[in-house]
Design a protein around this motif. Structure first.
Motif, PDB file in Angstrom:
ATOM      1  N   MET A 141      -7.051   1.880  -2.949  1.00 37.57           N
ATOM      2  CA  MET A 141      -6.965   1.889  -1.499  1.00 37.57           C
ATOM      3  C   MET A 141      -8.314   1.617  -0.838  1.00 37.57           C
ATOM      4  SD  MET A 141      -3.861   2.219  -0.481  1.00 37.57           S
ATOM      5  CE  MET A 141      -3.564   1.032  -1.792  1.00 37.57           C
ATOM      6  N   LYS A 186      -5.281   5.610  -7.512  1.00 36.33           N
ATOM      7  CA  LYS A 186      -4.869   5.308  -6.139  1.00 36.33           C
ATOM      8  C   LYS A 186      -6.052   5.183  -5.181  1.00 36.33           C
ATOM      9  CE  LYS A 186      -3.913   8.527  -3.415  1.00 36.33           C
ATOM     10  NZ  LYS A 186      -3.390   9.742  -2.741  1.00 36.33           N
ATOM     11  N   ASP A 187      -6.967   6.131  -5.193  1.00 32.16           N
ATOM     12  CA  ASP A 187      -8.075   6.120  -4.238  1.00 32.16           C
ATOM     13  C   ASP A 187      -8.967   4.903  -4.428  1.00 32.16           C
ATOM     14  OD1 ASP A 187      -7.150   8.467  -3.159  1.00 32.16           O
ATOM     15  OD2 ASP A 187      -8.508   9.748  -4.299  1.00 32.16           O
ATOM     16  N   GLN A 193       0.976   4.408  -2.749  1.00 29.10           N
ATOM     17  CA  GLN A 193       0.944   5.821  -2.377  1.00 29.10           C
ATOM     18  C   GLN A 193       2.168   6.550  -2.928  1.00 29.10           C
ATOM     19  OE1 GLN A 193      -1.526   7.249  -0.690  1.00 29.10           O
ATOM     20  NE2 GLN A 193      -2.591   5.585   0.348  1.00 29.10           N
ATOM     21  N   THR A 244       2.158   9.410  -5.980  1.00 34.03           N
ATOM     22  CA  THR A 244       2.630  10.754  -5.634  1.00 34.03           C
ATOM     23  C   THR A 244       3.721  11.227  -6.577  1.00 34.03           C
ATOM     24  OG1 THR A 244       2.099  10.416  -3.298  1.00 34.03           O
ATOM     25  CG2 THR A 244       3.675  12.160  -3.809  1.00 34.03           C
ATOM     26  N   ALA A 251       0.835  -1.201   0.000  1.00 31.78           N
ATOM     27  CA  ALA A 251       0.000   0.000   0.000  1.00 31.78           C
ATOM     28  C   ALA A 251       0.873   1.256   0.000  1.00 31.78           C
ATOM     29  CB  ALA A 251      -0.920   0.004   1.213  1.00 31.78           C
ATOM     30  N   ARG A 252       1.947   1.236   0.745  1.00 37.67           N
ATOM     31  CA  ARG A 252       2.880   2.360   0.735  1.00 37.67           C
ATOM     32  C   ARG A 252       3.492   2.540  -0.648  1.00 37.67           C
ATOM     33  NH1 ARG A 252       6.283   1.528   6.450  1.00 37.67           N
ATOM     34  NH2 ARG A 252       4.617   2.269   7.839  1.00 37.67           N
TER      35      ARG A 252
END
Length: 280
Positions: A177, A173-174, A81, A85, A77-78
């Protein structure tokens, strides 16, 4: 600060044996405008040394170290993100996997061509001790929303789970997640997460390149359910979580919704590989 065109993130833990080869595969891609980040999850072997040596040879590669060891789900998950980014497009890469040299170039081209798609993916080459074989998606997964609206639902939503390693638009991404932790463990979460993108027709499939997945990681033994109760719980979570996607699909008849539920239940069985009874 402008984003890099493509960011490739390697979430890795104790991958010293295979990491260098996987990094070299990305370095050799025909698409050159990328940044590669090795996200080290406090490895206890020589992973960091291997990564540092590679970074010295290729300035496109860098290392990010986690302050403390976390679960595989959290570390991946990191990686999502971080990739979203830093890049317009991003992908994840397991430290023992590879791809054809045109993997990035072809998938970048697909997302460039269709701004509505959030994921570009290709076929999977499964690589094992006795050779390799190719996994293709079923044609029924394409244009799924239109078919669903007309009452046509396949018995299974058949696509390679390895699409989780495809190329994403940063804006995906959203959506990723939102489903990432719903199953509670890493077993089968790849198919579960990507299923929303498939059902909503947000995947651009590219014929030709391959993602080369190394079999034998032992994830089923580590994360798979053991007891009947655990297996039933995971099957239900997978089924009901996927069925909730009907909220984002067109309104249809009860019969079509029942077909969709059947598809979700069948997928839960195939993806988890849990047979609760002889035929279920």
């Amino acid at each position: 600060m402008a984003k890099t065109k493509v960011v490739v993130v390697f979430p890795v833990y104790n991958g010293e044996r295979t990491l260098s080869s996987s990094l070299q595969c990305i370095a050799d891609q025909t698409f050159r405008d990328f940044e590669a980040i090795i996200l080290d999850n406090k490895s206890t072997d020589d992973t960091l040394r291997v990564a540092e040596q590679f970074c010295k040879m290729d300035s496109r590669f860098s290392i990010v170290r986690t302050e403390q060891h976390v679960s595989a789900l959290v570390n991946f998950a990191r990686a999502v993100q971080l990739g979203a980014t830093r890049g317009e497009y991003f992908c994840l890469r397991a430290c023992d996997d590879h791809s054809s040299p045109d993997f990035l170039a072809r998938l970048v081209g697909a997302l460039d061509q269709d701004p509505q798609k959030l994921l570009a993916a290709c076929s999977t080459k499964l690589v094992g001790p006795n050779g390799s074989r190719i996994k293709y998606p079923d044609k029924a997964v394409f244009d799924f929303t239109r078919a669903y609206a007309s009452g046509h639902v396949p018995r299974n939503l058949t696509f390679p789970a390895e699409w989780i390693y495809g190329l994403y638009r940063a804006s995906a991404k959203d959506m990723l997640m939102a489903r990432w932790y719903e199953l509670g463990n890493p077993w089968c979460f790849s198919s579960y997460v990507v299923s929303e993108l498939v059902v909503l027709d947000l995947v651009a499939y590219v014929e030709g390149p391959t993602y080369d997945f190394t079999e034998g990681s032992g994830s089923e033994q580590r994360y798979g359910a053991k007891s009947f109760r655990e297996k039933l719980d995971q099957r239900l979570k997978y089924t009901l979580g996927c069925y909730k996607l009907t909220r984002k699909l067109p309104k249809v008849s009860l019969m079509t919704r029942l077909k969709f539920f059947r598809m979700c239940w069948n997928d839960a069985r195939r993806k988890t590989r849990y047979k609760l009874f002889w035929v279920l």
